[in-house]
Design a protein around this motif. Sequence first.
Motif, PDB file in Angstrom:
ATOM      1  N   ARG A 350      10.329  -5.802 -19.562  1.00  0.00           N
ATOM      2  CA  ARG A 350       9.417  -6.919 -19.298  1.00  0.00           C
ATOM      3  C   ARG A 350       8.146  -6.501 -18.365  1.00  0.00           C
ATOM      4  O   ARG A 350       7.243  -7.573 -18.135  1.00  0.00           O
ATOM      5  CB  ARG A 350      10.049  -8.335 -18.769  1.00  0.00           C
ATOM      6  CG  ARG A 350      10.762  -8.773 -20.049  1.00  0.00           C
ATOM      7  CD  ARG A 350      11.733  -9.936 -19.524  1.00  0.00           C
ATOM      8  NE  ARG A 350      11.274 -10.987 -18.929  1.00  0.00           N
ATOM      9  CZ  ARG A 350      12.193 -11.885 -18.156  1.00  0.00           C
ATOM     10  NH1 ARG A 350      13.438 -11.888 -18.407  1.00  0.00           N
ATOM     11  NH2 ARG A 350      11.773 -12.793 -17.570  1.00  0.00           N
ATOM     12  N   VAL A 351       8.003  -5.472 -17.718  1.00  0.00           N
ATOM     13  CA  VAL A 351       6.819  -5.122 -16.980  1.00  0.00           C
ATOM     14  C   VAL A 351       5.976  -4.251 -17.795  1.00  0.00           C
ATOM     15  O   VAL A 351       6.248  -3.307 -18.636  1.00  0.00           O
ATOM     16  CB  VAL A 351       7.446  -4.070 -15.852  1.00  0.00           C
ATOM     17  CG1 VAL A 351       6.395  -3.509 -15.162  1.00  0.00           C
ATOM     18  CG2 VAL A 351       8.691  -4.547 -15.153  1.00  0.00           C
ATOM     19  N   LYS A 352       4.718  -5.181 -17.840  1.00  0.00           N
ATOM     20  CA  LYS A 352       3.479  -4.597 -18.479  1.00  0.00           C
ATOM     21  C   LYS A 352       3.081  -3.390 -17.522  1.00  0.00           C
ATOM     22  O   LYS A 352       2.299  -3.760 -16.747  1.00  0.00           O
ATOM     23  CB  LYS A 352       2.548  -5.540 -18.454  1.00  0.00           C
ATOM     24  CG  LYS A 352       2.921  -7.088 -19.190  1.00  0.00           C
ATOM     25  CD  LYS A 352       2.002  -8.142 -19.414  1.00  0.00           C
ATOM     26  CE  LYS A 352       2.482  -9.317 -19.699  1.00  0.00           C
ATOM     27  NZ  LYS A 352       1.668 -10.606 -19.503  1.00  0.00           N
ATOM     28  N   THR A 353       3.531  -2.186 -17.869  1.00  0.00           N
ATOM     29  CA  THR A 353       3.237  -1.183 -17.236  1.00  0.00           C
ATOM     30  C   THR A 353       1.597  -1.104 -17.291  1.00  0.00           C
ATOM     31  O   THR A 353       1.059  -0.287 -16.190  1.00  0.00           O
ATOM     32  CB  THR A 353       3.719   0.111 -17.559  1.00  0.00           C
ATOM     33  OG1 THR A 353       4.106   0.032 -18.948  1.00  0.00           O
ATOM     34  CG2 THR A 353       5.333   0.213 -16.944  1.00  0.00           C
ATOM     35  N   ASP A 354       1.042  -1.089 -18.372  1.00  0.00           N
ATOM     36  CA  ASP A 354      -0.440  -0.799 -18.402  1.00  0.00           C
ATOM     37  C   ASP A 354      -1.310  -1.770 -17.456  1.00  0.00           C
ATOM     38  O   ASP A 354      -2.285  -1.676 -17.015  1.00  0.00           O
ATOM     39  CB  ASP A 354      -0.816  -1.085 -19.879  1.00  0.00           C
ATOM     40  CG  ASP A 354      -0.668  -2.333 -20.293  1.00  0.00           C
ATOM     41  OD1 ASP A 354       0.433  -2.912 -20.113  1.00  0.00           O
ATOM     42  OD2 ASP A 354      -1.339  -2.689 -21.158  1.00  0.00           O
ATOM     43  N   GLU A 355      -0.577  -2.924 -16.842  1.00  0.00           N
ATOM     44  CA  GLU A 355      -1.329  -3.834 -16.079  1.00  0.00           C
ATOM     45  C   GLU A 355      -0.932  -3.508 -14.711  1.00  0.00           C
ATOM     46  O   GLU A 355      -1.816  -3.962 -13.659  1.00  0.00           O
ATOM     47  CB  GLU A 355      -0.785  -5.167 -16.387  1.00  0.00           C
ATOM     48  CG  GLU A 355      -1.818  -5.816 -17.217  1.00  0.00           C
ATOM     49  CD  GLU A 355      -1.757  -7.521 -17.236  1.00  0.00           C
ATOM     50  OE1 GLU A 355      -1.297  -7.789 -16.184  1.00  0.00           O
ATOM     51  OE2 GLU A 355      -1.920  -7.848 -18.131  1.00  0.00           O
ATOM     52  N   ALA A 356      -0.100  -2.666 -14.405  1.00  0.00           N
ATOM     53  CA  ALA A 356       0.497  -2.710 -13.063  1.00  0.00           C
ATOM     54  C   ALA A 356      -0.487  -2.011 -12.095  1.00  0.00           C
ATOM     55  O   ALA A 356      -0.659  -2.818 -10.817  1.00  0.00           O
ATOM     56  CB  ALA A 356       1.860  -1.708 -13.124  1.00  0.00           C
ATOM     57  N   ASN A 357      -1.428  -1.242 -12.206  1.00  0.00           N
ATOM     58  CA  ASN A 357      -2.262  -0.715 -11.196  1.00  0.00           C
ATOM     59  C   ASN A 357      -3.702  -1.500 -11.280  1.00  0.00           C
ATOM     60  O   ASN A 357      -4.584  -1.155 -10.792  1.00  0.00           O
ATOM     61  CB  ASN A 357      -2.505   0.755 -11.446  1.00  0.00           C
ATOM     62  CG  ASN A 357      -1.480   1.570 -11.143  1.00  0.00           C
ATOM     63  OD1 ASN A 357      -0.406   1.222 -10.332  1.00  0.00           O
ATOM     64  ND2 ASN A 357      -0.995   2.607 -11.977  1.00  0.00           N
ATOM     65  N   LYS A 358      -3.862  -2.496 -12.323  1.00  0.00           N
ATOM     66  CA  LYS A 358      -5.190  -3.176 -12.214  1.00  0.00           C
ATOM     67  C   LYS A 358      -5.202  -4.181 -11.428  1.00  0.00           C
ATOM     68  O   LYS A 358      -4.256  -4.834 -10.983  1.00  0.00           O
ATOM     69  CB  LYS A 358      -5.103  -3.837 -13.787  1.00  0.00           C
ATOM     70  CG  LYS A 358      -5.301  -2.819 -15.043  1.00  0.00           C
ATOM     71  CD  LYS A 358      -5.772  -3.648 -15.975  1.00  0.00           C
ATOM     72  CE  LYS A 358      -5.842  -2.658 -17.312  1.00  0.00           C
ATOM     73  NZ  LYS A 358      -5.507  -3.223 -18.605  1.00  0.00           N
ATOM     74  N   PRO A 359      -6.432  -4.364 -10.956  1.00  0.00           N
ATOM     75  CA  PRO A 359      -6.610  -5.599  -9.822  1.00  0.00           C
ATOM     76  C   PRO A 359      -6.158  -6.985 -10.512  1.00  0.00           C
ATOM     77  O   PRO A 359      -6.146  -7.060 -11.796  1.00  0.00           O
ATOM     78  CB  PRO A 359      -8.135  -5.563  -9.845  1.00  0.00           C
ATOM     79  CG  PRO A 359      -8.607  -4.534 -10.778  1.00  0.00           C
ATOM     80  CD  PRO A 359      -7.761  -3.980 -11.409  1.00  0.00           C
ATOM     81  N   VAL A 360      -5.910  -7.774  -9.516  1.00  0.00           N
ATOM     82  CA  VAL A 360      -5.363  -9.186  -9.994  1.00  0.00           C
ATOM     83  C   VAL A 360      -6.778  -9.930 -10.384  1.00  0.00           C
ATOM     84  O   VAL A 360      -7.655  -9.933  -9.178  1.00  0.00           O
ATOM     85  CB  VAL A 360      -4.651  -9.841  -8.980  1.00  0.00           C
ATOM     86  CG1 VAL A 360      -4.263 -11.210  -9.413  1.00  0.00           C
ATOM     87  CG2 VAL A 360      -3.077  -9.119  -8.644  1.00  0.00           C
ATOM     88  N   SER A 361      -6.837 -10.462 -11.260  1.00  0.00           N
ATOM     89  CA  SER A 361      -7.998 -11.706 -11.367  1.00  0.00           C
ATOM     90  C   SER A 361      -7.658 -12.947 -11.120  1.00  0.00           C
ATOM     91  O   SER A 361      -6.804 -13.436 -11.900  1.00  0.00           O
ATOM     92  CB  SER A 361      -8.647 -11.374 -12.800  1.00  0.00           C
ATOM     93  OG  SER A 361      -9.733 -12.320 -13.062  1.00  0.00           O
TER      94      SER A 361
END
Length: 454
Positions: A350-361
Amino acid sequence: MIDAFARSQNYRVGIYVADKQRNPFNVKRAKEHVVIPDLNIEQICKFAKRYKHKIDFGIVGPEKPIINGIRDIVEKEIDIPLICPTKEYALEASKVAQRLLFQRVVPETNPKFKVFNPKDYTVTAVKREVNKWLNEIGNEVAVKPDRPAAGKGVGVWGDHFNTREELVDHFMSNIEYGPVIIEEKIEGEESSFQAFCDGKHLVPLPETRDYKRAFDKDKGPNTGGMGSYKDVGDILPFMTTVDKEKEIDIVNKVFRELRRRAASTDLRGIPFYDAFIHTSAGPKLLENNSRPGDPEIQNILPVLKDDFVDICYKMLEGNLIGVNLETKATVVTYKVPPNYGGFVDTFPERVKTDEANKPVSLVQAEKLAEKYKDAIRIYPASTELRENGNIYALRSRAVSVVGIGNSIHEAREISLEGTKEITGGSLWNRTDIASREHIRKSIEHMEKLRLSKR
Ligand code: GLY
């Protein structure tokens, strides 16, 4: 609290913030902002000294600086009054002292407990005494070190150990650092009692319910709190007004006992966030803190009718005898990073790995404030505003979303909608905070417990 100050209608507030990191919400609202990662009290004092002529008072949220005596040092060295108790009355500094205080004043609220002090025993003797105590009260216990974080910390039967041997191992890993309590595990429904306090008067606030477990249906490890709710009135759906009266009576008895020896202002602040468990034998006190509950205080401050600055001045003057709140329900849902609460290990898929290092919006979520006419609040917590202007989630609870509504259900829908609009960082959240199903189970559980008493 920063939001409550920033929204003051009666004052033009300049906010000076000492923070653990560059929290984007606080940075935006602060006149001056300083990062003190370990909240070292000398550093905080130095910061306050720099602006002493511009600061009327201070207020403290986390427990660490309160326990370390921030109030004593700031008031003595720079004469800025602080809203938090003095070091002596930071009750959470010692779980043993708390239990003994309750035992003197409100013994009926204590579970059966015994304190083991390493000074009194050899290793063999302490094991023998522990086994004797467990033979008396059974294995269903909580093991609580006097001071947090030295050994493995608080352990509970069924969560941290499932056999007597594991239980004793847990105990032994803590006793080498200092006293440890073994107390009976209490069965019931938990609620958080909070009060404002001017040192002389306690002003109880509406009850809230915290969700400690990491995952839906109260599964997974305990956390700092994944979310919380408050009903439109003073009590929770599974409580009675008598339960609340009993809580107020218990807390007042403890408060009166403290006041017998404390100077009239020593207890000023928000010294009472009390965790209660409602049992077949009435409310039992789990712990008493000299700080507000997190997230529980977020259920309260957004629905204050009074100006928070006025409330603070009254706490400082010793004349706070009541506060007015809107008759609204509030639901807080925390979004947290994948490594929080063991999520990534339990649900790697369930972890969206492609999002993990992206900034939080937070942009989309904040836009909902227009749709809901300010009945939603977005509070970044363990997040950091970096040089590149982006916000990144750190290790703990990242962003909370507070929904405000005419019913718990309405507030919950708003809170959940807000969580869906926060992207980046692979953040996740519980989806059942204040759900009808969860509340129904709490009500049924309490009914069963009350019936079992008859
Ligand atoms: N939510 C529980 C706490 O503040 O410790």
